[in-house]
Design a protein around this motif. Structure first.
Motif, PDB file in Angstrom:
ATOM      1  N   GLU A  85      31.218 -13.984  52.345  1.00 30.25           N
ATOM      2  CA  GLU A  85      31.222 -14.976  51.395  1.00 30.25           C
ATOM      3  C   GLU A  85      30.386 -16.818  51.951  1.00 30.25           C
ATOM      4  OE1 GLU A  85      35.406 -16.506  50.237  1.00 30.25           O
ATOM      5  OE2 GLU A  85      36.356 -14.886  51.731  1.00 30.25           O
ATOM      6  N   GLY A  86      29.805 -16.215  52.913  1.00 34.00           N
ATOM      7  CA  GLY A  86      29.116 -16.974  53.347  1.00 34.00           C
ATOM      8  C   GLY A  86      29.580 -18.524  53.532  1.00 34.00           C
ATOM      9  N   ASN A  87      30.290 -18.199  54.709  1.00 31.23           N
ATOM     10  CA  ASN A  87      31.086 -19.834  54.972  1.00 31.23           C
ATOM     11  C   ASN A  87      32.048 -20.040  54.670  1.00 31.23           C
ATOM     12  OD1 ASN A  87      31.856 -20.463  57.648  1.00 31.23           O
ATOM     13  ND2 ASN A  87      30.389 -22.634  57.427  1.00 31.23           N
TER      14      ASN A  87
ATOM     15  N   ALA B 141      37.498 -17.183  42.921  1.00 26.45           N
ATOM     16  CA  ALA B 141      37.692 -16.495  41.515  1.00 26.45           C
ATOM     17  C   ALA B 141      36.190 -14.983  42.218  1.00 26.45           C
ATOM     18  CB  ALA B 141      37.326 -17.144  40.265  1.00 26.45           C
ATOM     19  N   ASP B 142      35.228 -15.615  42.913  1.00 25.94           N
ATOM     20  CA  ASP B 142      34.542 -13.769  42.027  1.00 25.94           C
ATOM     21  C   ASP B 142      34.633 -13.493  43.430  1.00 25.94           C
ATOM     22  OD1 ASP B 142      32.998 -15.275  40.068  1.00 25.94           O
ATOM     23  OD2 ASP B 142      32.034 -16.521  41.594  1.00 25.94           O
ATOM     24  N   ILE B 143      35.984 -13.135  44.590  1.00 24.90           N
ATOM     25  CA  ILE B 143      36.184 -12.734  45.411  1.00 24.90           C
ATOM     26  C   ILE B 143      36.818 -11.150  45.170  1.00 24.90           C
ATOM     27  CG2 ILE B 143      37.387 -12.324  47.583  1.00 24.90           C
ATOM     28  CD1 ILE B 143      35.231 -14.187  47.741  1.00 24.90           C
TER      29      ILE B 143
ATOM     30  N   GLY C 254      37.235 -20.106  52.059  1.00 20.06           N
ATOM     31  CA  GLY C 254      37.774 -19.534  51.805  1.00 20.06           C
ATOM     32  C   GLY C 254      38.399 -18.203  52.055  1.00 20.06           C
ATOM     33  N   LEU C 255      38.767 -17.096  51.791  1.00 24.17           N
ATOM     34  CA  LEU C 255      39.561 -16.067  51.398  1.00 24.17           C
ATOM     35  C   LEU C 255      39.522 -14.989  52.517  1.00 24.17           C
ATOM     36  CD1 LEU C 255      42.336 -14.878  49.743  1.00 24.17           C
ATOM     37  CD2 LEU C 255      40.889 -13.525  48.100  1.00 24.17           C
ATOM     38  N   THR C 256      38.453 -14.217  52.419  1.00 20.69           N
ATOM     39  CA  THR C 256      38.628 -12.843  52.756  1.00 20.69           C
ATOM     40  C   THR C 256      39.182 -13.147  54.713  1.00 20.69           C
ATOM     41  OG1 THR C 256      36.082 -12.798  53.095  1.00 20.69           O
ATOM     42  CG2 THR C 256      37.271 -12.002  50.938  1.00 20.69           C
TER      43      THR C 256
END
Length: 233
Positions: free
Chosen positions: A85-87, A93-95, A155-157
């Motif tokens: 995710e680039g930090n 919504a794009d994940i 971030g999410l992941t």
């Protein structure tokens, strides 16, 4: 002689941990997906190189056979990890599920894959140790506490993968009481993972990893620590 395997160790925190443990007298295997980078890194610090891609069963099993043939294993450091995710710079919504799956395959399933392959070797050690490199972003307490970095991190992941690593740590520690198995938070360290945006050096970040890799047989297990002490789950 203590024998240690570090995944993702050809650079960054893994490499610095290898250097420090060799200084402490360990025999260290530098695990690396890229054989040549692993060979070069190992040569720089006097370690042994082993090709190991934590997302590939065949690679992990081959590494286990090699280390078994060389004499066995006492300490496993699950350091390999990725962030897509680039930090935390992507909009949530794009994940996608595919992005989550990619991160979990390395950060979570990779830990299970490596442990599954190396547990038979570790069981033969008189003082088996496992260190799972986690993150303070994994803390649900901090993630729900305004004013903390974990609360503001978008971030999410990555953080969810590390929360899963913490739970894995607890479950393995309960199931294997003869082991010392802990999760550690190195801190916001400047590495390729965050495009070197981290605020501390790899020397600082590796401190807690090295400390827990050298833990005594009567030390804590099933815990979550940074350099200052226990962290809230």
């Amino acid at each position: 002689m203590t024998t240690t395997l570090i995944t993702g160790a050809n650079k960054g925190l893994g490499f610095e941990t290898a250097r420090r443990l060799i200084e402490a007298g360990h025999t260290v295997y530098v695990g690396s997906r890229d054989p040549e980078r692993g060979r070069i890194a190992a040569a720089r610090v006097g370690a042994r190189a082993v090709t190991l891609d934590v997302t590939d069963d065949t690679s992990v099993e081959a590494a286990a056979k090699l280390i078994e043939a060389d004499g066995g294993l006492d300490v496993l450091i699950n350091n390999a990890g990725i962030d897509v995710e680039g930090n935390g710079s992507l909009d949530i919504a794009d994940i996608t599920a595919d992005m989550m799956r990619e991160v979990f395959d390395t950060n979570v399933f990779g830990v299970v894959r490596v442990l599954h392959a190396f547990l038979p070797l570790l069981r033969r050690s008189t003082a088996p140790v496992v260190v799972n490199v986690s993150s303070s972003l994994a803390s649900l307490t901090r993630s729900t506490t305004p004013g903390t970095p974990a609360f503001t991190y978008p971030g999410l992941t990555y953080p969810t993968s590390k929360t899963a690593v913490n739970r894995l740590t607890v479950q393995y520690a309960k199931a294997l009481p003869g082991f010392r198995i802990n999760a550690v938070e190195p801190g916001y360290t400047a590495t390729d993972l965050n495009a070197h945006a981290g605020t501390q050096t790899v020397e600082q970040g590796a401190e807690i990893i090295v400390r827990m890799a050298r833990i005594a047989a009567d030390g804590p297990t099933g815990g979550y620590f940074d350099a200052e002490g226990p962290l809230p789950w």
